[in-house]
Design a protein around this motif. Structure first.
Motif, PDB file in Angstrom:
ATOM      1  N   VAL A 561       0.811  -0.972   0.084  1.00 16.18           N
ATOM      2  CA  VAL A 561      -0.078   0.099  -0.018  1.00 16.18           C
ATOM      3  C   VAL A 561       0.807   1.393   0.051  1.00 16.18           C
ATOM      4  O   VAL A 561       1.739   1.380   0.677  1.00 16.18           O
ATOM      5  N   THR A 562       0.537   2.036  -0.967  1.00 13.31           N
ATOM      6  CA  THR A 562       1.432   3.451  -0.938  1.00 13.31           C
ATOM      7  C   THR A 562       0.247   4.668  -0.824  1.00 13.31           C
ATOM      8  O   THR A 562      -1.127   4.475  -0.920  1.00 13.31           O
ATOM      9  N   ASP A 563       0.730   5.865  -0.775  1.00 11.74           N
ATOM     10  CA  ASP A 563      -0.207   6.951  -0.596  1.00 11.74           C
ATOM     11  C   ASP A 563       0.071   7.823  -1.938  1.00 11.74           C
ATOM     12  O   ASP A 563       0.889   7.611  -2.735  1.00 11.74           O
ATOM     13  N   GLN A 564      -0.655   8.931  -2.187  1.00 12.74           N
ATOM     14  CA  GLN A 564      -0.485   9.852  -3.266  1.00 12.74           C
ATOM     15  C   GLN A 564       1.019  10.504  -3.369  1.00 12.74           C
ATOM     16  O   GLN A 564       1.515  10.350  -4.582  1.00 12.74           O
ATOM     17  N   LYS A 565       1.597  10.651  -2.267  1.00  9.32           N
ATOM     18  CA  LYS A 565       3.060  11.288  -2.341  1.00  9.32           C
ATOM     19  C   LYS A 565       3.910  10.246  -2.421  1.00  9.32           C
ATOM     20  O   LYS A 565       5.445  10.575  -2.157  1.00  9.32           O
ATOM     21  N   LYS A 566       3.907   8.848  -2.328  1.00 17.83           N
ATOM     22  CA  LYS A 566       4.463   7.788  -2.405  1.00 17.83           C
ATOM     23  C   LYS A 566       5.462   7.724  -0.974  1.00 17.83           C
ATOM     24  O   LYS A 566       6.449   7.348  -0.864  1.00 17.83           O
ATOM     25  N   SER A 567       4.894   8.529   0.313  1.00 17.11           N
ATOM     26  CA  SER A 567       5.748   8.427   1.439  1.00 17.11           C
ATOM     27  C   SER A 567       5.367   7.269   2.398  1.00 17.11           C
ATOM     28  O   SER A 567       6.060   7.116   3.258  1.00 17.11           O
ATOM     29  N   LEU A 568       4.328   6.715   1.942  1.00 19.00           N
ATOM     30  CA  LEU A 568       3.772   5.624   2.803  1.00 19.00           C
ATOM     31  C   LEU A 568       4.193   4.366   2.098  1.00 19.00           C
ATOM     32  O   LEU A 568       3.922   4.195   0.759  1.00 19.00           O
ATOM     33  N   LYS A 569       4.485   3.344   2.777  1.00 21.35           N
ATOM     34  CA  LYS A 569       4.772   2.003   2.068  1.00 21.35           C
ATOM     35  C   LYS A 569       4.662   1.118   3.254  1.00 21.35           C
ATOM     36  O   LYS A 569       5.150   0.494   3.986  1.00 21.35           O
ATOM     37  N   LEU A 570       3.249   0.428   3.010  1.00 19.57           N
ATOM     38  CA  LEU A 570       2.512  -0.607   4.005  1.00 19.57           C
ATOM     39  C   LEU A 570       2.632  -2.207   3.280  1.00 19.57           C
ATOM     40  O   LEU A 570       2.244  -2.275   2.074  1.00 19.57           O
ATOM     41  N   GLU A 571       3.739  -2.976   3.848  1.00 22.03           N
ATOM     42  CA  GLU A 571       3.702  -4.323   3.143  1.00 22.03           C
ATOM     43  C   GLU A 571       4.320  -5.256   4.300  1.00 22.03           C
ATOM     44  O   GLU A 571       4.883  -4.809   5.485  1.00 22.03           O
ATOM     45  N   LYS A 572       3.981  -6.356   4.170  1.00 25.43           N
ATOM     46  CA  LYS A 572       4.204  -7.719   4.864  1.00 25.43           C
ATOM     47  C   LYS A 572       3.755  -7.404   6.345  1.00 25.43           C
ATOM     48  O   LYS A 572       2.588  -7.380   6.631  1.00 25.43           O
ATOM     49  N   GLN A 573       4.910  -7.267   7.437  1.00 18.28           N
ATOM     50  CA  GLN A 573       4.486  -7.435   8.711  1.00 18.28           C
ATOM     51  C   GLN A 573       3.527  -6.113   9.187  1.00 18.28           C
ATOM     52  O   GLN A 573       2.556  -6.078   9.965  1.00 18.28           O
ATOM     53  N   ALA A 574       3.979  -5.062   8.617  1.00 17.44           N
ATOM     54  CA  ALA A 574       3.242  -3.696   8.933  1.00 17.44           C
ATOM     55  C   ALA A 574       2.130  -3.687   8.142  1.00 17.44           C
ATOM     56  O   ALA A 574       1.190  -3.160   8.924  1.00 17.44           O
ATOM     57  N   LEU A 575       1.867  -4.128   7.120  1.00 17.61           N
ATOM     58  CA  LEU A 575       0.398  -4.139   6.579  1.00 17.61           C
ATOM     59  C   LEU A 575      -0.451  -5.158   7.480  1.00 17.61           C
ATOM     60  O   LEU A 575      -1.822  -5.027   7.973  1.00 17.61           O
ATOM     61  N   LYS A 576       0.392  -6.392   8.064  1.00 14.37           N
ATOM     62  CA  LYS A 576      -0.615  -7.128   8.582  1.00 14.37           C
ATOM     63  C   LYS A 576      -0.988  -6.668  10.088  1.00 14.37           C
ATOM     64  O   LYS A 576      -2.412  -6.981  10.355  1.00 14.37           O
ATOM     65  N   SER A 577      -0.049  -6.128  10.513  1.00 16.87           N
ATOM     66  CA  SER A 577      -0.285  -5.327  11.892  1.00 16.87           C
ATOM     67  C   SER A 577      -1.517  -4.213  11.767  1.00 16.87           C
ATOM     68  O   SER A 577      -2.454  -4.203  12.304  1.00 16.87           O
ATOM     69  N   TYR A 578      -1.289  -3.545  10.499  1.00 17.23           N
ATOM     70  CA  TYR A 578      -2.542  -2.444  10.225  1.00 17.23           C
ATOM     71  C   TYR A 578      -3.638  -3.005  10.199  1.00 17.23           C
ATOM     72  O   TYR A 578      -4.998  -2.655  10.604  1.00 17.23           O
ATOM     73  N   LEU A 579      -3.828  -4.306   9.197  1.00 21.95           N
ATOM     74  CA  LEU A 579      -5.279  -4.630   8.922  1.00 21.95           C
ATOM     75  C   LEU A 579      -5.744  -5.421  10.056  1.00 21.95           C
ATOM     76  O   LEU A 579      -7.034  -5.307  10.322  1.00 21.95           O
ATOM     77  N   THR A 580      -5.083  -6.008  11.034  1.00 24.56           N
ATOM     78  CA  THR A 580      -5.388  -6.847  12.357  1.00 24.56           C
ATOM     79  C   THR A 580      -6.009  -5.704  13.107  1.00 24.56           C
ATOM     80  O   THR A 580      -7.203  -5.984  13.635  1.00 24.56           O
ATOM     81  N   ASN A 581      -5.219  -4.636  13.416  1.00 25.96           N
ATOM     82  CA  ASN A 581      -5.866  -3.342  14.403  1.00 25.96           C
ATOM     83  C   ASN A 581      -7.200  -2.844  13.861  1.00 25.96           C
ATOM     84  O   ASN A 581      -8.016  -2.756  14.499  1.00 25.96           O
TER      85      ASN A 581
END
Length: 788
Positions: A561-581
């Motif tokens: 996952v990224t945002d419009q400015k490409k300052s965000l990068k959610l993948e693997k463990q970080a994405l899993k943690s975000y989706l779980t929360n």
């Protein structure tokens, strides 16, 4: 002080060791029973002060983070220096195993805590424990962490009050969960209040905003009335009491029109769930006494009343207070003092017989009931003989529709009780014939809560079940003849399946309870969903939560996952943690919505930043909150202050829906979880958001839609089937998901609290309609997996 309770009263037997390595040795287990045992150990110390005559008030408070406060107005733990240990006596009590005032009978003549391990074990198994002692005009305080002293004992002020206040938080690294159950705790505190007349026990659960006070002047007479409140009683309770050789016995007896017996026994306030010699003595005396009464009054011809006859419809409380009870282990479930048998027997024989002689109307009601029971038993005996002659209940006969297993050792054998012929057919084909037997059940079995034994034996399905089990029933029941040591209830997850499961549970609880007590009864958990991806990949999940966790796991493997400015990068463990929360957050939010709080209101309160209920005690802060809500479009209808608590309540309207913003909401476990999780969900990035799936870019405009959009996209890659019944599975699927010992999940049926279990079966399956309606209304919001 003149009470003689000083550091010299504290006897040290052994150092505290290995409690954290082997907690089950001291509290039974690290599951829900062991967790609640911590609270009971601390409360028992206050109860001992009450028995000794120094305490008449105990308060237990449960905070949103599951920390516990137990406070009393007893003498307070001694704080002077211990003669042999060279440290304050309170420190000895908190850090040394087998240390306490219970070994000195000058201090506690009667006590449930004989081993002296209680509060020191609680200390060892807590993340932290703080003790505050009000004694001799001063307030003393000390803190421990995981059993170790972190601050010296200090004086924190002066006071005219006395007592002990202990605050502790169970250690999450020890227990599977530290989430306390209100009903388990409340039931125990109510029992203690019944057993100690005029003792006030207050229980405040701040997670759910409940506050109850238990205080009963009638003691165990009030207790037996309470247990029978949902039943038709035959008479007012009979109260028997006496004292001999420092052993005080109290017994309250009341019969109802039902068919089951309920005997609760206590020794020094400890619930002896497995009975002991006091229960043996009572049963023996009751049978002898009623046989003597019926014989002398020519109410029976030649036959004698059996123990089963005289206990039909009986509710009795037996409470003993004695100096040196011998219990089985620290959990104290059975009394081993043989001398109490004769004491209880002689007391019941003389006092109950005299009571019946002096109260002929009550005697007539009781005797009429048990003579009916005796006749029904005789009818049941004839029914048994009849079916035995037909080979249905014979020792070697087995029902025709039972698909038995090859294994003859009961310890290695399993019996599946399966709902319906269709599922039974699949189970027979899918099972492992070596050790798995299948018994299909046709339709709903008889509700034994409303039925006497002679009628029960007329039921073909129940006769088939008894025959398959091999134990017999009633007076003939023999647990040693049980043919399978795993009996597994396997029913559909729909309403009908759950009803059949409840009927079966009622049968085992009322007529074969020892099967449950010995740990032989289980519930199968068939999956609710099947997920398929192509022809090769196939997955099964047991419920909605498991489905979401599966989808989150798949998303974290394949999506960035990224945002419009490409300052965000959610993948693997970080994405899993975000989706779980996000999933957990919305689960707690759903609970609040169920309770009648609109999601927009909760989101607004979190945005305002109201975390503690103390804010609702500040008039200026409440005014700012009101203005903030009005700006959000939430209309304020009324605002008022509770003079007793000092907190304000805002009555607001959200799209015409009235809600209360009060301390109960803010302090609730669900709100506190939502508040803490909301911060973790803020991505601190610039929308819109983008993620890729199969090379295709997917755009999400709003942050609060991101997690749901990701999971919906992952879901599109699977064919998801929701099972409504076991019959929808083929034999291979049923084996793989529900019957294979390597993969299946089974729930073991246990009886944690006999009084609570008995009451629940009476309410759900008994004759009285009103208690059942109240129960359904109270617990309706907790229902899940409904096929509607």
């Amino acid at each position: 002080m003149s009470d003689g309770y000083t550091a010299q009263s504290i006897k040290v037997l052994k150092q505290l060791e290995a409690v954290r390595q082997r907690p089950a040795m001291y509290i039974g287990n690290t599951g829900i029973e062991g967790l609640h045992h911590l609270v009971f150990e601390v409360v028992d110390n206050s109860i001992d002060e009450a028995i000794a005559g120094y305490c008449d008030w105990i308060k237990i408070t449960l905070h949103p983070d599951n920390s516990v406060v137990v406070e009393d107005n007893g003498r307070g733990i001694p704080v002077d220096i211990h003669e042999t240990e060279g440290i304050p006596a309170v420190e000895v009590v908190m850090t040394k195993l087998h240390a306490g005032g219970k070994f000195d009978q000058k201090i506690y003549k009667i006590s449930g805590g004989l081993h002296g391990v209680g509060v020191s074990v609680v200390n060892a198994l807590s993340e932290y424990l703080e003790v505050e002692i009000r004694r001799e005009g001063r307030v003393y305080w000390q803190r421990y962490e995981r059993g170790k002293v972190v601050t010296p004992l200090s004086v924190r002020g002066e006071t005219q009050r006395r007592g002990t206040k202990i605050t502790f938080l169970p250690d999450e690294s020890i227990f599977k969960s530290i989430n306390f159950d209100f009903d388990i705790l409340n039931q125990h505190f109510q029992e203690l209040a019944f057993l100690n007349p005029n003792l006030s026990i207050e229980f405040a659960d701040q997670r759910i905003g409940k506050n109850v006070v238990h205080k009963y002047q009638g003691g165990i007479v009030s207790f037996v009335k309470y247990l029978n409140r949902t039943k038709n009683v035959l008479h007012e309770p009979i109260y028997i009491s006496g004292e001999k050789e420092d052993i005080k016995v109290e017994i309250a007896i009341q019969y109802n029109s039902g068919y089951s017996e309920r005997i609760l026994s206590f020794v020094n306030n400890i619930n002896t769930k497995e009975g002991g010699f006091h229960v043996v003595g009572f049963k023996s005396a009751l049978t002898r006494c009623l046989n003597l009464y019926t014989t002398q009054n020519n109410l029976l011809k030649k036959e004698k009343l059996s123990g089963e006859d005289v206990r039909e419809g009986l509710t009795v409380i037996i409470s003993l207070r004695m100096p040196n009870p011998q219990f089985e282990g620290q959990t104290k479930t059975k009394l081993g003092n043989s001398e109490v048998k004769g004491l209880v027997e002689s007391m019941v024989n003389s006092e109950l017989f005299s009571y019946l002689e002096e109260n002929p109307t009550i005697a007539k009601a009781i005797v009429g009931k048990i003579i009916e029971a005796a006749r029904a038993r005789e009818a049941a005996r004839r029914a048994k003989e009849l079916v035995r002659r037909k080979g249905v209940l014979g020792d070697s006969s087995l029902p025709g529709k039972l698909a038995d297993c090859q294994e003859k050792d009961p310890a290695k054998s399993e019996l599946f009780l399966v709902e319906g012929e269709s599922a039974g057919g699949s189970a027979k084909q899918g099972r492992d014939r070596r050790f798995q037997a299948i018994l299909p059940l046709r339709g709903k079995i008889l509700n034994v809560e409303k039925t006497r034994i002679d009628k029960i034996l007329n039921s073909q399905e129940i006769r088939t079940l008894i025959s398959a089990l091999g134990t017999g029933i009633g007076e003939d029941f023999d647990i040693n003849k049980l043919r399978y040591h795993k009996i597994i209830l396997m029913t559909d997850a729909d309403v009908d399946g759950l009803h059949i499961r409840t009927l079966l549970l009622t049968f085992f609880y009322r007529r074969m309870q020892e099967i449950i007590q010995k740990g032989h009864l289980y519930i199968a958990l068939p999956p609710l969903f099947r997920l398929a991806k192509g022809k090769k990949e196939e997955f099964y999940v047991e419920d909605e939560n498991s489905l979401q966790r599966f989808l989150i796991e798949q998303a974290s493997k394949n999506i960035i996952v990224t945002d419009q400015k490409k300052s965000l990068k959610l993948e693997k463990q970080a994405l899993k943690s975000y989706l779980t929360n996000a999933f957990i957050y919305h689960s707690f939010m759903a609970e609040l919505v169920k309770q009648g709080y609109p999601e927009f209101l909760i989101e607004s309160l979190i945005l305002f930043g109201i975390k503690e209920k103390t804010l609702l005690g500040d008039e200026i802060a409440v005014s700012k909150l009101k203005e903030f809500l009005v700006e959000k479009g939430i209309k304020e209808r009324k605002i008022y202050k509770d003079q007793e608590t000092g907190f304000y309540t805002l009555e607001v309207s959200v799209n015409g829906h009235l809600s209360l913003v009060d301390s109960k909401l803010i302090n609730s476990f669900d709100y506190q979880k939502c508040f803490s999780l909301k911060k973790k969900l803020h991505l601190n990035a610039t929308p819109p958001y983008f993620f890729y799936k199969n090379g295709q870019e997917i755009k999400v405009e709003k942050e609060n839609l991101l997690w749901m959009t990701i999971l919906e996209e992952v879901k599109k890659g699977y064919v998801i089937q929701r099972y409504k019944g076991l019959g929808e599975m083929n034999p291979e699927q049923l084996w793989e998901t529900t019957m294979n010992p390597q993969k299946r999940v089974l729930l073991q049926v246990t009886i944690q609290d006999a009084a609570m279990a008995d009451e629940l079966f009476s309410i759900l399956m008994g004759e009285a309609v009103e208690p059942r309606r109240e129960f359904i209304q109270t617990h309706a919001l907790e229902a899940s997996r409904l096929d509607i």
